[in-house]
Design an enzyme around this catalytic site. Structure first.
Site, PDB file in Angstrom:
ATOM      1  N   CYS A 125      27.012 -14.472   2.448  1.00  0.00           N
ATOM      2  CA  CYS A 125      25.609 -14.025   1.893  1.00  0.00           C
ATOM      3  C   CYS A 125      24.644 -15.033   2.130  1.00  0.00           C
ATOM      4  O   CYS A 125      24.654 -16.202   1.160  1.00  0.00           O
ATOM      5  CB  CYS A 125      25.597 -13.486   0.545  1.00  0.00           C
ATOM      6  SG  CYS A 125      24.042 -12.935  -0.094  1.00  0.00           S
TER       7      CYS A 125
ATOM      8  N   CYS B 294      18.164  -9.213   3.662  1.00  0.00           N
ATOM      9  CA  CYS B 294      19.851  -9.658   3.805  1.00  0.00           C
ATOM     10  C   CYS B 294      19.651 -10.953   4.637  1.00  0.00           C
ATOM     11  O   CYS B 294      19.466 -11.068   5.872  1.00  0.00           O
ATOM     12  CB  CYS B 294      20.682  -8.618   4.521  1.00  0.00           C
ATOM     13  SG  CYS B 294      22.230  -8.947   5.120  1.00  0.00           S
TER      14      CYS B 294
END
Length: 327
Positions: A77, A228
């Site tokens: 991430c 994201c």
């Protein structure tokens, strides 16, 4: 038991950070899954896109694991790594370090401010994999780049890349972004389907001008997010491969949550991306929780940070750019 946590965000992609280095927690993976489901619930008093667990590493300065709001574990991430990276740099008193993630050991370093005095960190996004079996995506071909996938759309062109999280990317116009097409496709490929057995992150990208793109992402295990990190990185890479942007040049990536900078590097036949953006701390809290029923947690103490005030100036700047594109 009592758990100390920190709420943080990268581009308004928000996380709960739990430090297993400084505290004697003894979580199982099932505990981490259950904590993610309970604490990240937007109907709870915390709420987040996921939990960042920072812990000791035998091979790097530290290790990060990320559990999504649905309890699933992500390979990586980018926005979360910026937050965890800042926390670890401050904890270990370093300006740069290497963090072990599920599939790669990645460099994190303090960077020049992205806007005003906002704490900014640069993280490495790699490896970059184009083979469909690495996502996996079930098509009778090795790679997918700027091509139609008739099972998904008769009109849109898609590219697939893992960084190492799997991403399906389509460059579209503002009319498509304003429609429900992305939602329909995203929900299909993240439900029972014959293309993506493990689901996939879906990004629709609008080219603004050279050096600028807008990215909207449906993140598997989460849904539509403000941003994201790996999607912004993968979208920047695809924009270079489409010759819309240049390798080794800064790309401003705008999202509904703010903006970051990405730089795509090519080394022989391999690529890596630098993701540069905020790592903002919102508050610290202590919760009382029973691991067998984590949904019944209570907040014992909470101390707010003032950093969000500074970030909101960047947010307003980004919103003006996004609104001018879409509306």
């Amino acid at each position: 038991m009592k758990i100390q946590l920190k709420k943080c965000h990268g581009s308004n992609n928000d996380f709960i950070l739990i430090d297993e280095i400084s505290n004697s927690y003894d979580f199982t993976d099932k505990d981490r899954e259950n904590l993610a489901i309970a604490l990240c619930d937007r109907n709870s008093r915390l709420g987040a896109d996921g939990i960042l667990f920072v812990m000791f590493s035998d091979i790097c300065d530290a290790k990060m694991r990320i559990f999504n709001a649905d309890g699933s574990e992500a390979s990586m991430c980018g926005n979360g790594l910026r937050c965890a990276g800042r926390y670890l740099c401050e904890l270990l008193q370093k300006d740069e370090l290497i963090v072990e993630t599920l599939k790669a050991n990645l460099k994190v370093q303090k960077a020049e401010y992205i806007y005003n005095q906002i704490p900014t960190y640069q993280v490495e996004i790699s490896p970059v994999l184009f083979q469909l079996d690495q996502l996996p995506m079930m098509l009778p071909k090795e790679k997918l780049f700027n091509e139609k996938v008739t099972e998904l759309s008769q009109d849109l062109l898609f590219s697939a890349v893992a960084v190492p999280n799997p991403h399906l990317i389509s460059f579209v116009d503002e009319t498509i972004i304003r429609s429900n097409i992305q939602k329909t496709i995203s929900e299909y490929v993240n439900g029972p389907n014959d293309l993506f057995p493990n689901g996939v992150n879906v990004s629709f990208v609008k080219f603004i001008q050279e050096g600028r793109i807008y990215v909207r992402t449906f993140e598997r295990g989460v849904g539509f997010t403000n941003a994201c990190g790996t999607a912004m990185s993968a979208s920047s890479l695809v924009s270079c491969l489409l010759h819309l942007n240049e390798i080794e040049e800064e790309i401003e990536v705008f999202t509904n949550g703010g903006k970051v900078r990405c730089i795509v590097h090519k080394m022989n036949d391999d690529y890596k991306i630098d993701l540069i953006g905020n790592a903002t701390f919102l508050y610290e809290a202590e919760i009382e929780v029973e691991l067998y029923t984590p949904e019944d947690f209570s907040i014992v103490a909470k101390t707010e940070s003032l950093e969000q005030n500074e970030y909101e100036q960047l947010e307003r700047h980004a919103k003006e750019v996004v609104d001018s594109i879409l509306f």
